[in-house]
Design an enzyme around this catalytic site. Structure first.
Site, PDB file in Angstrom:
ATOM      1  N   ASP A   1      -8.650  -7.451  -3.417  1.00  0.00           N
ATOM      2  CA  ASP A   1      -8.367  -6.171  -2.778  1.00  0.00           C
ATOM      3  C   ASP A   1      -9.614  -5.291  -2.781  1.00  0.00           C
ATOM      4  OD1 ASP A   1      -7.323  -3.686  -1.956  1.00  0.00           O
ATOM      5  OD2 ASP A   1      -5.362  -4.186  -2.797  1.00  0.00           O
TER       6      ASP A   1
ATOM      7  N   SER B   1       0.832  -1.198   0.000  1.00  0.00           N
ATOM      8  CA  SER B   1       0.000   0.000   0.000  1.00  0.00           C
ATOM      9  C   SER B   1       0.873   1.259   0.000  1.00  0.00           C
ATOM     10  CB  SER B   1      -0.948  -0.046   1.204  1.00  0.00           C
ATOM     11  OG  SER B   1      -1.994   0.884   1.066  1.00  0.00           O
TER      12      SER B   1
ATOM     13  N   HIS C   1      -6.225  -6.784   0.815  1.00  0.00           N
ATOM     14  CA  HIS C   1      -5.288  -5.688   0.582  1.00  0.00           C
ATOM     15  C   HIS C   1      -3.979  -5.852   1.346  1.00  0.00           C
ATOM     16  CE1 HIS C   1      -3.933  -1.688  -0.370  1.00  0.00           C
ATOM     17  NE2 HIS C   1      -3.830  -1.369   0.912  1.00  0.00           N
TER      18      HIS C   1
END
Length: 300
Positions: free
Chosen positions: A203, A78, A232
């Site tokens: 995700d 991320s 995610h």
């Protein structure tokens, strides 16, 4: 022969603890360090605002300099994936493995507004339910439902791990600034080092069919893969798969890596290949470009 450095960079509102499930396996092959980012619980306090991506990049550069490393391998999830890619742009990366990286959205909001709203909603829910969490997290179903935005199998977390993730979220002092950012990852027509972008097939924060497509356009020389049946934060759902894709990436600059079970990851001609059954890296950029999101079937 000394092991090459590998730096693990976590996502927004997380901390270095999120890498706990893969640290041991990665440490068999690299000198691994997992810092907690600026403004996150356990990390350095923010000294100037507004906080920008440059702030996180410069912080990691200071860490490299402190350790005497001109370059290192990077794996980031991320926000951490975004930071890793910017470090590659500055020539500080040997390889980058970006796991569902942030920053692949457009100036008019495509791929960003909905994602920011999901994270903000999770923070609000965590704030309201934190007093009940120590009791509730003893129930696997509560853990799974609580973390369904970032993982398919949140029940795999221990109650202590689950509580740590919530406290990390609540202790992050830069959440609002990062969610409101107008920054994005600029195009990188030429990869400065081997780059793997491994997108979580399930995700819910940055869906592959939206953010992944933008990433393919902006990183034309990167290798794209899908991590099936993970959310995610894939380290929660499939730490073995995450370990393999990271080592497959670092192997692209250092040769073959052998596992204790006899599997091998080889890096030849710029292509990473996992020579094992369930986590074969197919280097299929078209998969991300076509929005081929894997059906979400949580691992048993």
């Amino acid at each position: 022969m000394s092991r090459t450095p590998l730096v693990l960079l976590h996502g927004v509102t997380n901390s270095a603890d999120i890498w706990g499930s893969v640290m041991s396996a990665l440490s068999e092959h690299h000198e691994v360090i997992a810092p907690t980012a600026l403004g996150h619980r356990g990390g350095a306090p923010v000294e100037s605002r507004p906080v920008e991506i440059r702030s996180f990049v410069e912080e990691v550069e200071r860490l490299l300099d402190k350790n005497g490393w001109d370059t290192a391998h990077f794996a980031g999830n991320s926000l951490g994936g975004w930071v890793a890619l910017e470090l590659a742009r500055k020539g500080r990366a040997r390889t980058v493995c970006a796991l569902s990286p942030a920053g692949f959205w457009t100036a008019h909001g495509t791929g960003h507004a909905a994602s920011a709203a999901r994270i903000a909603a999770a923070a609000t829910l965590a704030r309201r339910t934190r007093p009940l969490a120590p009791v509730g997290f003893h129930l696997p179903l509560v853990r799974q439902l609580t973390f369904r935005t970032i993982a398919g199998r949140g029940d795999r977390l221990t109650p202590a791990q689950a509580l740590g993730i919530v406290d990390d979220l609540l202790g992050c002092t830069v959440t609002e600034e990062l969610l409101a950012t107008r920054e994005q990852i600029a195009s990188m027509p030429v990869s400065p080092c081997p780059i793997t972008v491994a997108w979580s097939g399930c995700d819910r924060v940055f869906p592959q069919q939206i953010n992944g497509r933008i990433a393919v356009d902006r990183l034309p020389q990167a290798q794209f893969e899908t991590l099936p049946n993970v959310g995610h934060v894939p380290m929660i759902d499939d730490p073995d798969g995450v370990t393999r894709v990271i080592l497959a990436t670092t192997a692209r600059s250092s040769g073959a890596v052998s596992f204790s079970n006899g599997d091998r990851v080889s890096g030849e001609s710029g292509i990473a290949v996992v020579e094992a059954g369930d986590h074969r890296a197919d280097a299929n950029a078209a998969q991300a470009a076509d929005g081929d999101v894997q059906p979400c079937r949580p691992q048993p």
